[in-house]
Scaffold this motif. Structure first.
Motif, short mmCIF file in Angstrom:
data_model
loop_
_atom_site.label_atom_id
_atom_site.label_comp_id
_atom_site.label_asym_id
_atom_site.label_seq_id
_atom_site.Cartn_x
_atom_site.Cartn_y
_atom_site.Cartn_z
N ARG A 135 39.31 62.03 43.44
CA ARG A 135 39.19 62.89 44.62
C ARG A 135 39.68 62.15 45.84
NH1 ARG A 135 35.30 60.84 47.69
NH2 ARG A 135 33.44 59.89 46.80
N ALA A 136 39.93 62.93 46.89
CA ALA A 136 40.26 62.36 48.19
C ALA A 136 39.05 62.57 49.10
CB ALA A 136 41.51 63.02 48.75
N GLY A 137 39.07 63.59 49.96
CA GLY A 137 37.95 63.87 50.83
C GLY A 137 36.98 64.85 50.21
N PRO A 138 36.19 65.52 51.04
CA PRO A 138 35.19 66.47 50.54
C PRO A 138 35.81 67.60 49.72
CG PRO A 138 34.78 65.93 52.84
CD PRO A 138 36.12 65.35 52.50
N ASP A 139 35.12 67.97 48.66
CA ASP A 139 35.47 69.13 47.83
C ASP A 139 36.91 69.07 47.33
OD1 ASP A 139 32.92 69.98 48.54
OD2 ASP A 139 33.64 71.30 50.13
N SER A 140 37.36 67.89 46.91
CA SER A 140 38.77 67.71 46.55
C SER A 140 39.00 67.40 45.07
CB SER A 140 39.39 66.61 47.40
OG SER A 140 38.73 65.37 47.19
N ARG A 141 37.97 67.52 44.24
CA ARG A 141 38.19 67.33 42.80
C ARG A 141 38.95 68.53 42.26
NH1 ARG A 141 32.40 66.57 40.28
NH2 ARG A 141 31.98 68.27 41.74
N THR A 142 40.09 68.29 41.63
CA THR A 142 40.90 69.41 41.13
C THR A 142 41.24 69.24 39.65
OG1 THR A 142 42.93 68.34 41.93
CG2 THR A 142 41.88 69.96 43.39
N VAL A 143 42.20 68.36 39.33
CA VAL A 143 42.68 68.26 37.95
C VAL A 143 42.80 66.82 37.43
CG1 VAL A 143 43.94 70.44 38.03
CG2 VAL A 143 45.10 68.33 38.72
N GLU A 144 42.79 65.83 38.31
CA GLU A 144 43.01 64.45 37.87
C GLU A 144 41.74 63.84 37.29
OE1 GLU A 144 45.43 61.76 40.39
OE2 GLU A 144 45.25 63.43 41.82
N LEU A 145 41.86 63.26 36.10
CA LEU A 145 40.74 62.62 35.43
C LEU A 145 40.93 61.12 35.42
CD1 LEU A 145 40.26 64.92 32.31
CD2 LEU A 145 38.90 64.90 34.42
N ALA A 146 39.83 60.39 35.42
CA ALA A 146 39.86 58.93 35.31
C ALA A 146 38.77 58.51 34.33
CB ALA A 146 39.65 58.28 36.66
N ILE A 147 39.10 57.55 33.50
CA ILE A 147 38.19 57.03 32.48
C ILE A 147 37.95 55.55 32.75
CG2 ILE A 147 37.77 56.72 30.02
CD1 ILE A 147 39.81 58.94 29.50
N ASN A 148 36.70 55.17 32.83
CA ASN A 148 36.35 53.78 33.05
C ASN A 148 36.53 52.96 31.78
OD1 ASN A 148 35.35 53.63 35.83
ND2 ASN A 148 33.71 54.97 35.13
N LEU A 149 37.36 51.92 31.83
CA LEU A 149 37.48 51.00 30.71
C LEU A 149 36.47 49.88 30.80
CD1 LEU A 149 41.37 50.65 30.28
CD2 LEU A 149 39.78 52.23 29.17
N THR A 150 35.77 49.79 31.91
CA THR A 150 34.74 48.79 32.14
C THR A 150 33.58 49.47 32.86
OG1 THR A 150 35.69 48.19 34.27
CG2 THR A 150 36.41 46.91 32.36
N PRO A 151 32.40 48.83 32.93
CA PRO A 151 31.34 49.38 33.77
C PRO A 151 31.82 49.41 35.22
CG PRO A 151 30.50 47.63 32.35
CD PRO A 151 32.00 47.57 32.26
N ASN A 152 31.50 50.46 35.93
CA ASN A 152 31.92 50.57 37.33
C ASN A 152 30.85 51.30 38.12
OD1 ASN A 152 33.67 49.99 39.39
ND2 ASN A 152 34.93 51.81 39.10
N THR A 153 29.64 50.79 38.04
CA THR A 153 28.51 51.48 38.66
C THR A 153 28.58 51.50 40.18
OG1 THR A 153 27.23 49.42 38.46
CG2 THR A 153 26.95 51.07 36.73
N SER A 154 29.48 50.73 40.78
CA SER A 154 29.66 50.83 42.23
C SER A 154 30.11 52.24 42.62
CB SER A 154 30.68 49.80 42.72
OG SER A 154 31.93 49.99 42.08
#
Length: 226
Positions: A135-154
């Motif tokens: 996402r970029a700013g507010p309400d901007s989730r559209t189609v791009e997915l990301a998968i964590n290859l490591t823990p990224n709890t930040s």
């Protein structure tokens, strides 16, 4: 389309094998029932150039995000898209993320740019193998997915562009070795050419970064709680 980032920076058969990638078209928002809720949980199978990856989506983690994933998968939006990022994260030293989902043409990108879903709180930590929307700013989730290859709890609590946290929507239950084997020679370099990617989509990525892997096909293969 603005550049979306992550600080990591019943069987349902959907038809025969996908057509040739040169003829592949992607659904537009108006062609999908985006307002309908998804099943409580479901499996999404991605066939990639390196092998199979299976995700299990959990609607209670992010109802609106999971609804979007379901409709994109059912509409086979991701068939033929390039996996344009296998690169280091900005928020976790030594971390890596796989990212994909930009449309194959400018028209597709423009159509989906105005269909961001409302932000939601983080209900599940961003561990290894979790999946979320960029996402970029507010309400901007559209189609791009990301998968964590490591823990990224930040990503659970980071404030980025006025929004706190990146809510996971699914987890990898099969295929982590496949994700680890994806071509990472270009790292985050494609993200520096965002305007070109938005304007020419897959054609630009194939020309500028010919070694990138891609999604060959996607299908929803099992559902629960319908």
């Amino acid at each position: 389309m603005s550049r979306r980032a992550l600080w990591f920076a019943g069987v349902l058969c959907l038809g025969p094998a996908i057509p040739s990638l040169t003829a592949q078209t992607q659904p537009l928002p108006s062609q999908l029932p985006l307002a309908q809720p998804a099943p409580d949980s479901f499996l999404v199978t991605f066939e990639t150039t390196k092998g199979r990856v299976v995700l299990k989506a959990h609607r209670n983690w992010s109802p609106l995000g999971v609804d979007r994933l379901y409709h994109l998968a059912m509409g086979r939006y991701y068939d033929g898209v390039v996996i344009y990022r296998v690169g280091p994260t900005a928020s976790f030293r030594g971390g890596y993320v796989v990212q994909f989902g930009v449309g194959n043409s400018a028209g597709v990108n423009q159509a989906w740019d105005s269909t961001g879903i409302p932000d939601e709180p983080v209900r599940h930590p961003n561990g290894t193998g979790t999946v979320g929307f960029a996402r970029a700013g507010p309400d901007s989730r559209t189609v791009e997915l990301a998968i964590n290859l490591t823990p990224n709890t930040s990503l659970d609590t980071v404030s980025y562009e006025g929004v706190v946290g990146f809510p996971p929507i699914a987890e990898v239950i099969e295929g982590m070795p496949v994700l680890e084997s994806l071509n990472r020679q270009y790292g985050n370099a494609p993200l520096q050419q965002w305007d070109s990617i938005m304007a020419a989509g897959r054609a630009y990525l194939d020309r500028a970064y010919p070694g990138l892997d891609r999604i060959l096909s996607v299908s929803v293969t099992k559902t629960w709680g319908e």
